[in-house]
Design an enzyme around this catalytic site. Sequence first.
Site, mmCIF file in Angstrom:
data_model
loop_
_atom_site.group_PDB
_atom_site.id
_atom_site.type_symbol
_atom_site.label_atom_id
_atom_site.label_comp_id
_atom_site.label_asym_id
_atom_site.label_seq_id
_atom_site.Cartn_x
_atom_site.Cartn_y
_atom_site.Cartn_z
ATOM 1 N N ASP A 205 4.175 38.574 90.203
ATOM 2 C CA ASP A 205 5.367 39.357 90.497
ATOM 3 C C ASP A 205 5.473 40.498 89.488
ATOM 4 O O ASP A 205 5.223 40.308 88.298
ATOM 5 C CB ASP A 205 6.580 38.422 90.350
ATOM 6 C CG ASP A 205 7.849 39.030 90.885
ATOM 7 O OD1 ASP A 205 7.924 39.267 92.100
ATOM 8 O OD2 ASP A 205 8.783 39.283 90.090
ATOM 9 N N GLU A 265 -11.768 31.449 82.931
ATOM 10 C CA GLU A 265 -12.207 30.118 82.494
ATOM 11 C C GLU A 265 -12.246 29.144 83.667
ATOM 12 O O GLU A 265 -12.796 28.052 83.563
ATOM 13 C CB GLU A 265 -11.243 29.563 81.439
ATOM 14 C CG GLU A 265 -11.257 30.298 80.124
ATOM 15 C CD GLU A 265 -10.227 29.700 79.172
ATOM 16 O OE1 GLU A 265 -9.906 28.498 79.295
ATOM 17 O OE2 GLU A 265 -9.741 30.454 78.304
HETATM 18 C C1 BGC Z 1 9.838 40.090 94.379
HETATM 19 C C2 BGC Z 1 11.258 40.115 94.793
HETATM 20 C C3 BGC Z 1 12.111 39.808 93.580
HETATM 21 C C4 BGC Z 1 11.757 40.716 92.407
HETATM 22 C C5 BGC Z 1 12.308 40.202 91.131
HETATM 23 C C6 BGC Z 1 9.793 41.258 93.428
HETATM 24 O O1 BGC Z 1 9.022 42.202 93.522
HETATM 25 O O2 BGC Z 1 8.925 40.250 95.421
HETATM 26 O O3 BGC Z 1 11.533 39.237 95.853
HETATM 27 O O4 BGC Z 1 13.460 39.961 93.898
HETATM 28 O O5 BGC Z 1 10.385 40.851 92.237
HETATM 29 O O6 BGC Z 1 11.548 39.126 90.701
#
Ligand code: BGC
Length: 551
Positions: A205, A265
Amino acid sequence: MAIKAPNNGWWRGGVIYQIYPRSYQDTNADGIGDLPGITQRLDHIAALGADGIWLSPFFKSPMKDFGYDVSDYRDVDPMFGTLNDFKTLVARAHSLGLRVMIDQVLSHTADQHPWFVESRSSRTNPKADWYVWADAKDDGNPPNNWLSIFGGSAWQWDTGRLQYYMHNFLTSQPDLNFHNPEVQQAVLDDVRFWLELGVDGYRLDTANFYCHDRQLRSNPGRGQPDGEDPAVNATNPYGWQRHLYDKSQPENLVFLQRLRALLDEYPNTAMVGEIGDDDGLARMAEYTGLGPDNQPMLHMAYCFDLLGTKKDATFLHALFSRFLSVVGDGWPCWALSNHDCARLATRWGGTDPDGRLLRLAAAMQMTLRGTPCIYQGDELGLPEADVAFEDLQDPYGITMWPSFKGRDGCRTPMPWSQAEPHAGFGPAKPWLPVSPAHVPLAVDLQQAAPDSLLAFYTQLLHWRRDQHALLHGDMTLQTSHPQVLAYERSHTIGGHTQRLACVFNFSAQPATWPMPTGWVQASAHNLGLASATVQDQHLVLQPWGGWVASL
Ligand code: BGC
């Protein structure tokens, strides 16, 4: 001693299927999807022909951002099940030949994470510097102009420490301070935990948000909103800034090298990073190239460029032309939908999506150079669900309503079975209502119909597996045309070259395209695309028609 193993590259040729766990299958009648539900439905994904799954977060969380606010990186939230349920899921996926990628939300935690609870307790505790804290300016204002993507300042005042902390999203998602080596190590230890459990990789993310500018410099303004999507960009001041200092800092690349070294790893693991930035393609090339110490970073960068509303041939040609000119050896992951944006069928197809367009879009996605990522329900052609204000769950949508209705419309439950309550999602009232428009598109109905979109996707994915030009080949764009997008993919193995021509009419009118003799349709029934015929060295394409041919 750690084994250093090269990646065998399954991810380069593979198709990833994204699952939003809350909305896949509810097995314990609480109205929320769960891990046993996903395990039960893995057959659907294997039958579709995907090679791996990406699970959106299922970790312990106060769920303010539905799991993208993690309070324990090493455990499953009870609403989704247990660690044992996760192990069972991985074992079942592997037995079906599916790789398992999980979401790692490392840039920020939930405010309930013990690290943040400790960090905010004083200015002198051992974790005092684990988050991005800053004093107020002498007029009491935040230290700079950084904004939260979900609206308002990126700084929240803390009445205990009498300081601001930074958050790129909700105020309850404080940003970790990756300039602190202890933070990096703690995060890497948590990442290793899941590798030891046998995951095949990660979706990272906000993978370019880890580090902020140490000097806390303000971003310059643009004078107008960025981008082409007025629904998001004009209503959200975040798009009015050039994000030079709040993300994509050089130190981010150094951390990604460390993360990659950890993955290396574990044989055959891979990661795809979500890179949201002003120039996404250039960042993709940068993040999938070599880092500052000449070490690799991401395997793949998730591409946002097909997640807007534009789909005309001129736009697509310009996009892929720039992609091919900047990408080098970098590797994109192409998505047409995800849990953050309006569903493809509505975004590209409008209120009455044309099935031929949905087939064409999928054919393009599956023939581009890169890894395709399907979002759950796209294989059914689900339109964006219309969620009433009183049913909204997404805080982003609640804040921006009605100009931007948030992300609930793409997160409603999967329709599995037309005749069952809640379309087979589960016996209890789901956390978001099943869209009535989704019921006639349920999996069981489409499985029974040989000409359904689901049948089309299934044939397409199975056919694709045997086309080495698509899995590994180069991509050459043909000349720009107002209606037609055309490119060639080619690859040589053991002296044999496979060449595939992909010609797609991205318009509602017939189109013609010059086609030298010798090319023949690459699959029986032209993959199920709207028909195209060859006449006098010209291909005549029906509206939204396509042709994939080999030489
Ligand atoms: C995720 C979202 C989320 C955000 C904060 C993003 O890019 O895909 O769903 O709200 O990151 O974590």
